[in-house]
Design an enzyme around this catalytic site. Structure first.
Site, PDB file in Angstrom:
ATOM      1  N   GLU A 180       0.837  -1.214   0.000  1.00 23.67           N
ATOM      2  CA  GLU A 180       0.000   0.000   0.000  1.00 23.67           C
ATOM      3  C   GLU A 180       0.868   1.259   0.000  1.00 23.67           C
ATOM      4  OE1 GLU A 180      -3.094  -0.125  -0.482  1.00 23.67           O
ATOM      5  OE2 GLU A 180      -3.920  -1.944   0.402  1.00 23.67           O
ATOM      6  N   ARG A 184       0.509   3.713  -3.256  1.00 23.94           N
ATOM      7  CA  ARG A 184      -0.155   5.005  -2.999  1.00 23.94           C
ATOM      8  C   ARG A 184       0.860   6.132  -2.826  1.00 23.94           C
ATOM      9  NH1 ARG A 184      -5.799   3.529   0.100  1.00 23.94           N
ATOM     10  NH2 ARG A 184      -5.650   1.304  -0.231  1.00 23.94           N
ATOM     11  N   ASP A 312      -5.496 -10.056  -7.775  1.00 25.87           N
ATOM     12  CA  ASP A 312      -5.822  -9.105  -8.847  1.00 25.87           C
ATOM     13  C   ASP A 312      -4.639  -8.422  -9.536  1.00 25.87           C
ATOM     14  OD1 ASP A 312      -5.323  -7.727  -6.476  1.00 25.87           O
ATOM     15  OD2 ASP A 312      -7.110  -6.483  -6.527  1.00 25.87           O
ATOM     16  N   GLU A 487     -12.721   0.076  -9.627  1.00 23.56           N
ATOM     17  CA  GLU A 487     -12.368  -0.872 -10.692  1.00 23.56           C
ATOM     18  C   GLU A 487     -13.280  -0.814 -11.916  1.00 23.56           C
ATOM     19  OE1 GLU A 487     -12.213  -1.534  -7.468  1.00 23.56           O
ATOM     20  OE2 GLU A 487     -10.044  -1.865  -7.256  1.00 23.56           O
ATOM     21  N   THR A 574      -1.348   0.676 -10.234  1.00 26.04           N
ATOM     22  CA  THR A 574      -2.622   0.083  -9.781  1.00 26.04           C
ATOM     23  C   THR A 574      -3.439   1.056  -8.934  1.00 26.04           C
ATOM     24  OG1 THR A 574      -3.625  -1.924  -8.864  1.00 26.04           O
ATOM     25  CG2 THR A 574      -1.756  -0.985  -7.647  1.00 26.04           C
TER      26      THR A 574
HETATM   27  C1  DMJ Z   1      -6.559   0.192  -4.821  1.00 25.34           C
HETATM   28  O1  DMJ Z   1      -5.800   0.537  -3.730  1.00 25.34           O
HETATM   29  C2  DMJ Z   1      -5.727  -0.490  -5.856  1.00 25.34           C
HETATM   30  O2  DMJ Z   1      -6.389  -0.424  -7.070  1.00 25.34           O
HETATM   31  C3  DMJ Z   1      -5.400  -1.907  -5.515  1.00 25.34           C
HETATM   32  O3  DMJ Z   1      -4.725  -2.586  -6.536  1.00 25.34           O
HETATM   33  C4  DMJ Z   1      -6.618  -2.697  -5.155  1.00 25.34           C
HETATM   34  N1  DMJ Z   1      -7.695  -1.980  -4.711  1.00 25.34           N
HETATM   35  C5  DMJ Z   1      -7.742  -0.605  -4.367  1.00 25.34           C
HETATM   36  C6  DMJ Z   1      -9.026   0.034  -4.795  1.00 25.34           C
HETATM   37  O4  DMJ Z   1     -10.121  -0.770  -4.799  1.00 25.34           O
END
Ligand code: DMJ
Length: 591
Positions: A180, A184, A312, A487, A574
């Site tokens: 995370e 982020r 995912d 998503e 992501t």
């Molecule tokens: C985000 O922090 C990122 O997209 C991560 O890969 C998975 N999910 C959350 C949002 O749903």
């Protein structure tokens, strides 16, 4: 507002991607057309009449059949999901785009008023909170900054920058989630640097990157699930002391590779690459990835296989690593192709009635004799909804016979695998939109699809899908929530850029309106909804950072023109932080 030629420190690739290696066999298979005269025997005539009646009663099925048949048989036919558009140039829908900017301001200004600098925001209680007692590390501020830059919110951006300059401090003696923090915070700093060229962000990114590196000091090279940023020490989650989540280990590569490219420090690159090598060596017979790996020997642990949580973004980054390196690293294409083939074979399924395409999960179980058997569970997380757009994008890059493909692409431009992935992608988006058929128009966290062996009466569960754990008359299950996730709108943005098909903007607008109606807090901010299938709604007092970094950014880009952050020049991490595509100077050392 950022224009298409945002300033760059190092010159990123900004040209069309080169032709990928499609074979002659692909071409001829693609161009084969059905030929010959059909002789109508009486039985065939009867069958045709019956089919005609069925299609007359179910026009949607007719359309789908038409789409699929034409896309497979005719090189010139439009692919499903491409609408009417041919050679589309995407113009902004200014009114809708600006409505999204207003929503962003509603979220940001409330956060700034009540909780500036705190990692997380609680809009109903008007307060912030930090991830650890040690202090904040800029989760919300840094996750939101590039959205401000892209939207042209200069005043808000300047105040956020000031906070980064004067208050941000990563020297915190506390454990932070490695993945995370990377996607982020490191991701947000790197994209802010790319969009502005401001050295402050690169300096902070290097500081953070160096604090993250010790996470990779494990016997296998897979990163520890947490990192103590102050002590610069990797730390394992005490609940799973030997296990690393596959998605978490394999979703740090875009960030570290871009940092390496900017700084010429190869260590970031090598740590990220080692993870991919370990995962490739651990390949399971199915070609799919279990959601846990052992941090000691780098092998998969017996655990579920899914496209949802913990699985995912492993699949997402296989494609994106290939894109980030300007399609020059065949190993990532090989891994991606292998994974998509396996997903199509083992996980893609259709619901009973409406034939909704979804991805199932494989759950390992022990038989009486102790043997491992895999149970197919018809369960799909909202998280999986990134996959529709990703498959479509992948089809135009790894499954194309020509580069770039047209917008929208023609069937004649895609290989058999490209068409397979395109169709799966279009259908998955359709399914994700179906999960918005709720009282609020918002989709829940997890849905189940009906299967013949589920023992549920049609009268109790009349639809093809239901919220996981939902029972008529019972309290709402935990997975009935909508937590402002991005998503589906992420896929809509990608699908719209690849097709220009208005349907994707219409879908996005309906989701945006549902968020406005049910998640917006009048005094400022947005909150999660506890049960998407009940109005009036009850809120959970939390505004996830990905509302401002992802959901509103993708909605904005959906209504913006295609000169802003074109997919031929940028790859989104992501967490929706855009990085430039570049020609790497370091080659991947495994194949
Ligand atoms: C985000 O922090 C990122 O997209 C991560 O890969 C998975 N999910 C959350 C949002 O749903």
């Amino acid at each position: 507002m950022v224009d298409a030629s945002v300033r760059k420190r190092k010159q990123a690739v900004a040209t069309q991607v080169p032709a990928a290696g499609s074979t002659k066999a692909d071409q001829s298979a693609l161009n084969k057309k059905t030929a010959g005269t059909v002789r109508l025997t009486p039985i065939l005539s009867l069958l045709l009449v019956a089919l005609g009646l069925l299609l007359f009663q179910q026009p949607q099925l007719a359309q789908r059949l038409f789409d699929v048949v034409t896309s497979i048989t005719s090189g010139d036919a439009p692919l499903p999901g491409t609408g009417q558009g041919v050679g589309v140039q995407i113009e902004a829908d200014i009114e809708k785009r600006d409505a999204v900017v207003e929503a962003f301001k509603h979220a940001w200004l409330a956060y700034e008023r009540d909780a500036m600098g705190a990692d997380e925001y609680h809009p109903i209680g008007h307060r912030g909170s930090n991830l650890t007692a040690a202090g904040g590390i800029g989760y919300t501020v840094i996750d939101s900054m590039d959205t401000m830059l892209i939207m042209g919110l200069d005043e808000e951006y300047q105040r956020a920058r000031k906070w980064v300059e004067n208050k941000l401090d990563f020297d915190q003696d506390a454990n932070f989630n490695t993945f995370e923090t990377t996607i982020r915070v490191l991701g947000g700093l790197l994209s802010a640097y790319n969009l502005t060229g401001d050295a402050l962000y690169l300096e902070k990114a290097v500081d953070l990157g160096d604090r993250i590196l010790p996470a990779f000091n494990t016997p296998s090279g897979l990163p520890t699930s947490m990192i103590n940023l102050g002590k610069r020490e990797g730390v394992m989650n005490p609940d799973t002391p030997d296990l690393v989540s596959t998605a978490e280990a394999a979703t740090l590569q875009l960030e570290l590779r871009y940092l390496s490219w900017l700084t010429d420090n190869e260590e970031y690159w090598e740590k990220a690459e080692k993870v991919m090598r370990v995962i490739k060596d651990a390949r399971l017979a199915t070609g799919l990835a279990s959601i846990y790996l052992s941090k000691n020997d780098g092998r998969y642990a017996l655990s579920a296989i899914r496209l949802g949580s913990r699985g995912d973004s492993y699949y997402e980054y296989l494609l994106k690593q290939y894109i980030q390196t300007n399609l020059t690293e065949p190993v990532y294409r090989t891994m991606y192709d292998d994974a998509m083939e396996s997903i199509d074979k083992h996980l893609i399924r259709q619901s009973e009635q409406a034939k909704l395409v979804y991805t199932a999960e494989l759950i390992p179980q022990h038989s009486h004799s102790g043997e491992v058997i895999w149970r197919l569970a018809p369960k799909q997380d909202h998280l999986v909804c990134f996959l529709g757009g990703s498959l479509m994008l992948g089809a135009t890059l790894t499954g194309a016979t020509t580069h770039p493909v047209s917008i929208p692409p023609h069937a004649s431009q895609l290989t058999r695998e490209g068409k397979r992935d395109w169709i799966n992608g279009v259908e998955l988006i359709r399914t994700c939109m179906k999960t918005h058929d709720t009282q609020t128009g918002l989709a829940p966290e997890i849905v189940h699809f009906r299967i013949p062996t589920d023992g549920l009466e049609g009268s109790i569960m009349p639809n093809d899908w239901y919220i996981k754990g939902a029972k008529p008359g019972a309290p709402a299950p935990y997975d009935a929530r909508y937590i402002l996730r991005p998503e589906t709108v992420e896929s809509l943005f990608v699908a719209f850029r690849l097709t220009g098909d208005q349907r994707y903007r219409d879908y996005g607008w309906s989701i945006f309106q549902a968020i406005e109606k049910y998640c917006k807090i009048e005094s400022g901010g947005y909150a999660s909804v506890l049960n998407v299938d009940k109005v009036p709604v009850e809120h959970e007092d939390k505004m996830e950072t990905f509302l401002m970094s992802e959901t509103l950014k993708y909605l904005y880009l959906l209504f913006e023109d295609d000169k802003t952050l074109p997919l031929s020049k940028y790859v989104f991490n992501t967490e929706a932080h855009p990085f430039p595509i570049f020609n790497p100077t370091i080659r991947t050392g495994f194949s």
